[in-house]
Motif scaffolding. Structure first.
Motif, PDB file in Angstrom:
ATOM      1  N   PRO A   7       0.828  -1.206   0.000  1.00 33.48           N
ATOM      2  CA  PRO A   7       0.000   0.000   0.000  1.00 33.48           C
ATOM      3  C   PRO A   7       0.864   1.259   0.000  1.00 33.48           C
ATOM      4  N   LYS A   8       0.299   2.336  -0.485  1.00 33.03           N
ATOM      5  CA  LYS A   8       1.007   3.606  -0.520  1.00 33.03           C
ATOM      6  C   LYS A   8       1.073   4.173   0.898  1.00 33.03           C
ATOM      7  N   THR A   9       2.253   4.594   1.318  1.00 35.21           N
ATOM      8  CA  THR A   9       2.410   5.159   2.652  1.00 35.21           C
ATOM      9  C   THR A   9       2.610   6.665   2.557  1.00 35.21           C
ATOM     10  N   PHE A  10       2.130   7.349   3.580  1.00 34.74           N
ATOM     11  CA  PHE A  10       2.231   8.792   3.657  1.00 34.74           C
ATOM     12  C   PHE A  10       2.982   9.175   4.918  1.00 34.74           C
ATOM     13  N   LYS A  11       3.662  10.290   4.905  1.00 26.94           N
ATOM     14  CA  LYS A  11       4.223  10.855   6.123  1.00 26.94           C
ATOM     15  C   LYS A  11       3.090  11.657   6.750  1.00 26.94           C
ATOM     16  N   ALA A  12       2.394  11.051   7.703  1.00 23.04           N
ATOM     17  CA  ALA A  12       1.151  11.609   8.234  1.00 23.04           C
ATOM     18  C   ALA A  12       1.378  12.397   9.509  1.00 23.04           C
ATOM     19  N   LYS A  13       0.519  13.360   9.708  1.00 22.95           N
ATOM     20  CA  LYS A  13       0.500  14.151  10.934  1.00 22.95           C
ATOM     21  C   LYS A  13      -0.709  13.683  11.738  1.00 22.95           C
ATOM     22  N   VAL A  14      -0.465  13.110  12.918  1.00 22.78           N
ATOM     23  CA  VAL A  14      -1.529  12.635  13.791  1.00 22.78           C
ATOM     24  C   VAL A  14      -1.854  13.748  14.768  1.00 22.78           C
ATOM     25  N   VAL A  15      -3.131  14.126  14.829  1.00 26.93           N
ATOM     26  CA  VAL A  15      -3.575  15.215  15.693  1.00 26.93           C
ATOM     27  C   VAL A  15      -4.627  14.669  16.663  1.00 26.93           C
TER      28      VAL A  15
END
Length: 72
Positions: A7-15
């Protein structure tokens, strides 16, 4: 390793609702909102706090209010 199966991974911001933010790798998208994190969860903080997101406590009190009235 096979190509085009991951799967495509993202550099995510968890809030979190408490204001805590962190950067992680995720498949969910670039921003992920959560209700509880390790900074505000009672298990990690040691402070008792009722987490009532669906009104469960109010429904419980309403359902069993008639039993409390009979005691008095």
């Amino acid at each position: 390793m096979k190509t085009d199966i991951h799967p495509k991974t993202f550099k995510a911001k968890v809030v979190c609702n408490c204001g805590y933010q962190a950067e992680v790798l995720s498949t969910k998208g670039e921003t992920v909102s959560v209700e509880i994190c390790s900074n505000c969860h009672p298990f990690y903080t040691g402070k008792q706090r009722f987490v009532d997101t669906a009104g469960r406590i109010d429904r419980f009190r309403k359902k069993y209010a008639k039993f409390e009235e009979k005691k008095a």
